[in-house]
Design a protein around this motif. Structure first.
Motif, PDB file in Angstrom:
ATOM      1  N   VAL A 121       0.849  -1.183   0.000  1.00  0.00           N
ATOM      2  CA  VAL A 121       0.000   0.000   0.000  1.00  0.00           C
ATOM      3  C   VAL A 121       0.889   1.238   0.000  1.00  0.00           C
ATOM      4  O   VAL A 121       1.951   1.257   0.637  1.00  0.00           O
ATOM      5  N   SER A 122       0.452   2.253  -0.716  1.00  0.00           N
ATOM      6  CA  SER A 122       1.202   3.509  -0.773  1.00  0.00           C
ATOM      7  C   SER A 122       1.155   4.167   0.602  1.00  0.00           C
ATOM      8  O   SER A 122       0.089   4.507   1.098  1.00  0.00           O
ATOM      9  N   TRP A 123       2.299   4.326   1.215  1.00  0.00           N
ATOM     10  CA  TRP A 123       2.351   4.950   2.526  1.00  0.00           C
ATOM     11  C   TRP A 123       3.044   6.292   2.327  1.00  0.00           C
ATOM     12  O   TRP A 123       2.513   7.161   1.696  1.00  0.00           O
ATOM     13  N   GLY A 124       4.253   6.554   2.684  1.00  0.00           N
ATOM     14  CA  GLY A 124       4.857   7.830   2.343  1.00  0.00           C
ATOM     15  C   GLY A 124       3.826   8.938   2.231  1.00  0.00           C
ATOM     16  O   GLY A 124       3.040   9.192   3.142  1.00  0.00           O
ATOM     17  N   ASN A 125       3.764   9.597   1.060  1.00  0.00           N
ATOM     18  CA  ASN A 125       2.766  10.660   0.884  1.00  0.00           C
ATOM     19  C   ASN A 125       1.403  10.098   0.497  1.00  0.00           C
ATOM     20  O   ASN A 125       0.455  10.851   0.275  1.00  0.00           O
ATOM     21  N   GLY A 126       1.307   8.775   0.416  1.00  0.00           N
ATOM     22  CA  GLY A 126       0.013   8.163   0.133  1.00  0.00           C
ATOM     23  C   GLY A 126      -1.010   8.487   1.199  1.00  0.00           C
ATOM     24  O   GLY A 126      -2.199   8.652   0.914  1.00  0.00           O
ATOM     25  N   GLN A 127      -0.555   8.592   2.460  1.00  0.00           N
ATOM     26  CA  GLN A 127      -1.477   8.945   3.541  1.00  0.00           C
ATOM     27  C   GLN A 127      -2.108  10.315   3.300  1.00  0.00           C
ATOM     28  O   GLN A 127      -3.316  10.495   3.456  1.00  0.00           O
ATOM     29  N   ASP A 128      -1.272  11.271   2.905  1.00  0.00           N
ATOM     30  CA  ASP A 128      -1.777  12.628   2.674  1.00  0.00           C
ATOM     31  C   ASP A 128      -2.709  12.668   1.464  1.00  0.00           C
ATOM     32  O   ASP A 128      -3.687  13.423   1.452  1.00  0.00           O
ATOM     33  N   GLN A 129      -2.389  11.856   0.448  1.00  0.00           N
ATOM     34  CA  GLN A 129      -3.271  11.803  -0.726  1.00  0.00           C
ATOM     35  C   GLN A 129      -4.643  11.266  -0.337  1.00  0.00           C
ATOM     36  O   GLN A 129      -5.670  11.791  -0.768  1.00  0.00           O
ATOM     37  N   MET A 130      -4.661  10.191   0.466  1.00  0.00           N
ATOM     38  CA  MET A 130      -5.942   9.623   0.902  1.00  0.00           C
ATOM     39  C   MET A 130      -6.750  10.647   1.696  1.00  0.00           C
ATOM     40  O   MET A 130      -7.970  10.777   1.504  1.00  0.00           O
ATOM     41  N   ALA A 615      -2.208  17.230  -6.434  1.00  0.00           N
ATOM     42  CA  ALA A 615      -1.030  18.077  -6.219  1.00  0.00           C
ATOM     43  C   ALA A 615       0.011  17.353  -5.374  1.00  0.00           C
ATOM     44  O   ALA A 615       1.216  17.404  -5.655  1.00  0.00           O
ATOM     45  N   ILE A 616      -0.455  16.652  -4.347  1.00  0.00           N
ATOM     46  CA  ILE A 616       0.468  15.888  -3.503  1.00  0.00           C
ATOM     47  C   ILE A 616       1.100  14.759  -4.306  1.00  0.00           C
ATOM     48  O   ILE A 616       2.303  14.499  -4.213  1.00  0.00           O
ATOM     49  N   ALA A 617       0.287  14.066  -5.113  1.00  0.00           N
ATOM     50  CA  ALA A 617       0.779  12.930  -5.895  1.00  0.00           C
ATOM     51  C   ALA A 617       1.915  13.332  -6.821  1.00  0.00           C
ATOM     52  O   ALA A 617       2.852  12.561  -7.040  1.00  0.00           O
ATOM     53  N   HIS A 618       1.841  14.550  -7.381  1.00  0.00           N
ATOM     54  CA  HIS A 618       2.847  14.996  -8.347  1.00  0.00           C
ATOM     55  C   HIS A 618       3.848  15.979  -7.745  1.00  0.00           C
ATOM     56  O   HIS A 618       4.607  16.621  -8.485  1.00  0.00           O
ATOM     57  N   ASP A 619       3.834  16.090  -6.398  1.00  0.00           N
ATOM     58  CA  ASP A 619       4.757  16.987  -5.706  1.00  0.00           C
ATOM     59  C   ASP A 619       4.613  18.425  -6.215  1.00  0.00           C
ATOM     60  O   ASP A 619       5.595  19.137  -6.445  1.00  0.00           O
ATOM     61  N   LEU A 620       3.366  18.842  -6.399  1.00  0.00           N
ATOM     62  CA  LEU A 620       3.070  20.185  -6.903  1.00  0.00           C
ATOM     63  C   LEU A 620       2.125  20.921  -5.948  1.00  0.00           C
ATOM     64  O   LEU A 620       1.234  21.661  -6.380  1.00  0.00           O
ATOM     65  N   GLU A 621       2.339  20.730  -4.656  1.00  0.00           N
ATOM     66  CA  GLU A 621       1.443  21.353  -3.689  1.00  0.00           C
ATOM     67  C   GLU A 621       1.474  22.874  -3.762  1.00  0.00           C
ATOM     68  O   GLU A 621       0.520  23.537  -3.345  1.00  0.00           O
ATOM     69  N   HIS A 622       2.549  23.412  -4.302  1.00  0.00           N
ATOM     70  CA  HIS A 622       2.617  24.877  -4.420  1.00  0.00           C
ATOM     71  C   HIS A 622       1.599  25.410  -5.422  1.00  0.00           C
ATOM     72  O   HIS A 622       1.264  26.605  -5.397  1.00  0.00           O
TER      73      HIS A 622
END
Length: 642
Positions: A121-130, A615-622
């Motif tokens: 399961v995607s963990w790392g930034n996967g949590q924030d994406q969920m 945005a989180i998935a592609h590291d483009l939160e800005h």
């Protein structure tokens, strides 16, 4: 007192009911009748009409403490709300994944003591994406991750034993190793301080026929919820019984894992069945008999602990008349069950040949079969899972054959896959089973697709990219796939001085120069080569058309990564899946994928402005801008009358 009649085993139920009624009116008590005070049902949680069990069984719920009272804790885990996005099969992701992807226990097929974990399961930034994926109606996070407080999350990565919440085959508990995340469909039991002996012993008790019988009395909808597990009675266990049960539990786990050592997709895999005996005696039927004996020993101990009579034991073991008619476990919708993880047994010859393909690509280690590498040691049940199975080639070891990630079905070519398969068979002193080239062309991919499909994901790793007629096939190895792979396919295999297209053209030129001197065989060959030339040109042009924008990322998974190549696969069902996936990518349904960013960067970046998860998935939160809350509409003022 109330009289209950049980006629489940009667063929002629009407006649049996009439006979029983007459007997009761005459003062007799037929064997199908039970006379019980309905207040007895209150002893069992939910007060089910468990009239067919003895009073002693019902008393178990009052005599013994519940599992929770005996120190067991059970928790439900993560529901991603979008498994296609956040869940992968182990072989889809690089073994050096670190903490970005974590092992994911998600119920699985019925299996006691041991079960293969094959998901990540995607963990790392996967949590924030969920967390950022919201339900448009409620505005709440779709995943249940927001409902998991830190006290629940702290259970992740702990050792325990897990079960499938819904299963058509019944209740089964199996070890959950350290460093795993568990799902809502695979709740998990934990013991205080993660004590190994207590955990193994408790796993034995919960896998006993007595405990399963007590659980079944409470089930009315086929769902083994954590609450049911925790409120089921557990007997007090002395130190000696705990030691015996723990040992039986460990032996059962060890044998079940050993049986899995010939399953190619398992993290326990060592060698295919036909070669496994080279590492020592391996006789599955004998192991199955031993497992049955271990289960019988566990049942004997737990029956004594619960104080079950012979009649109670017979009922728990499934003798006639012991079925709970209220149970719907065996009649549930298969879509609700997690029993789909099993794969049909594979023919020994097919499993051997499949392994040789893996050796040729550098996936599996030939040395285990030749005796050049020692058999790997057995881990403990709760040890963290390995990044690779023991049968895979260790990092840094030389592969059987050096290649760029592509092999070919082309007789005489130095990277000819059928020839490499035959060489591997020769090294392990196995007979060549029939026509290997024919097997590779007609049978292998269908077999491979079935082998590498689990948990409703299809993820083949050997990709046959072929000409339109299938007369020429390049086999690409998914783990080695890069943005240069398609160029390598064109430059090293199709074009170039020794490329297939160049060789075909040379032969065509030679035949053409013969003119009228060509024989009938020459004419047939000439026609075949002309067709092959056109197909190779088409294959080359298609690859070159795709290559400039093809930037595969293994985090996307096999299905999305293969989608742009859908027209080059000849297996129709797989081609259709990929074609549909490509259509969804074009429509923007999978814009979280790295491949979507590679093909449609403008569209994806625009979406990132309003979709935090993307945005989180592609590291483009800005790029993301929080939407301003809608204020109340200003009321218009009436114009003054002139």
């Amino acid at each position: 007192m109330t009289i209950f009649l049980r006629l489940l085993d009667e063929t002629e139920k009407g006649e049996a009911l009439s006979s029983a009624s007459i007997a009761i009116r005459n003062g007799a008590c037929p064997t199908c009748a039970s006379i019980i005070n309905p207040s007895e049902f209150n002893k069992i949680p939910g007060a089910p009409f468990a009239y067919w069990v003895s009073s002693a069984v019902r008393d178990s719920f009052e005599i013994f403490g519940t599992a929770a009272e005996e120190g067991l804790e059970a928790r439900q885990g993560l529901a991603t709300a979008d498994d296609f996005r956040f869940v992968r099969l182990v072989w889809e992701i690089e073994p050096s994944r670190g903490i970005k992807w974590r092992f994911f226990s998600k119920g699985g097929a019925y299996s006691k003591f041991y079960g293969s974990i094959h998901l990540l399961v995607s963990w790392g930034n996967g949590q924030d994406q969920m967390l950022a994926i919201l339900n448009p109606k409620s505005g709440k996070t779709k995943s249940n991750i927001w409902m998991l407080p830190d006290t629940i999350k702290s259970y992740f990565f702990r050792p325990g034993f897990t079960w499938s919440r819904r299963s058509a085959k019944g209740l089964s508990f199996r070890a959950l190793p350290e460093d795993c995340i568990f799902s809502d469909k695979g709740p998990t039991v934990f013991l205080p301080h993660d004590d190994v002996s207590q955990t193994l012993s408790a796993m034995a008790v919960t896998n006993s026929s007595a405990y399963s019988f007590l659980v079944s009395l409470q089930i009315a909808a086929g769902s083994y919820e954590a609450g049911v597990i925790l409120r089921t009675p557990i007997p007090k266990i002395c130190e000696e019984d705990e030691r015996r049960l723990a040992e039986l539990s460990f032996q059962s786990w060890s044998l079940k894992r050993k049986l899995d050592e010939t399953t190619e997709t398992s993290l326990a895999f060592v060698l295919p069945f036909g070669l496994r005996s080279s590492l020592g005696e391996y006789h599955p039927p004998a192991m199955e008999l031993t497992l049955n004996g271990l289960q019988a020993n566990i049942d004997d101990i737990t029956f004594d602990l619960y104080g079950f009579s012979e009649a109670d034991r017979a009922a728990a073991l499934g003798s006639p008349g012991s079925t709970n008619e209220d149970s719907m476990v065996t009649a549930q919708d298969p879509e609700d069950s997690e029993d789909d993880d099993g794969v049909d047994a594979i023919d020994q010859t097919d499993s051997l040949l499949s392994w040789t393909v893996g050796v040729a690509f550098g996936r599996f280690d030939l040395r285990l079969a030749t005796g050049e590498r020692e058999a790997p040691h057995e881990p403990d049940p709760f040890d963290p899972l390995p990044a690779k199975s023991p049968g895979m080639l260790p990092d840094g070891a030389a592969p059987f054959h050096d290649h760029s990630g592509i092999l070919v079905d082309d007789q005489g070519h130095p990277h000819d896959l059928p020839r490499l398969i035959e060489e591997v068979l020769a090294r392990v002193q196995a007979d060549v089973p029939g026509n290997v080239r024919r097997w590779l062309q007609r049978d292998f991919f269908l077999l491979h697709l079935k082998q590498y499909s689990k948990s409703r994901r299809k993820a083949p790793i050997y990709w046959p990219l072929s000409t339109s007629s299938g007369s020429y096939t390049l086999w690409c190895y998914y783990p080695n796939l890069t943005s240069q792979t398609l160029y390598v396919a064109v430059n090293d295999f199709i074009e170039g001085p020794n490329g297939k297209l160049c060789l075909v053209r040379r032969e065509l030129t030679a035949l053409r120069e013969k003119g009228s001197a060509r024989s009938s065989e020459d004419e047939k060959r000439y026609e075949v080569l002309q067709t092959l030339e056109l197909e190779l040109i088409e294959l080359r042009d298609t690859l070159l058309q795709i290559a400039p924008t093809y930037h595969p990322n293994h985090d996307d998974g096999v299905q999305i990564t293969a989608a742009p190549l859908w027209q080059l696969f000849r297996h129709k069902p797989w081609q259709k899946i990929l074609k549909d996936t490509w259509a969804k990518l074009e429509k923007g349904e999978y814009d979280w994928a790295h491949l979507a960013m590679a093909y449609w960067p403008t569209r994806v970046r625009e979406k990132c402005k309003t979709d935090k998860s993307l945005a989180i998935a592609h590291d483009l939160e800005h790029l993301y801008a929080e939407a301003e809350p809608k204020g109340a509409k200003a009321r218009g003022l009436k114009k003054d009358a002139e």
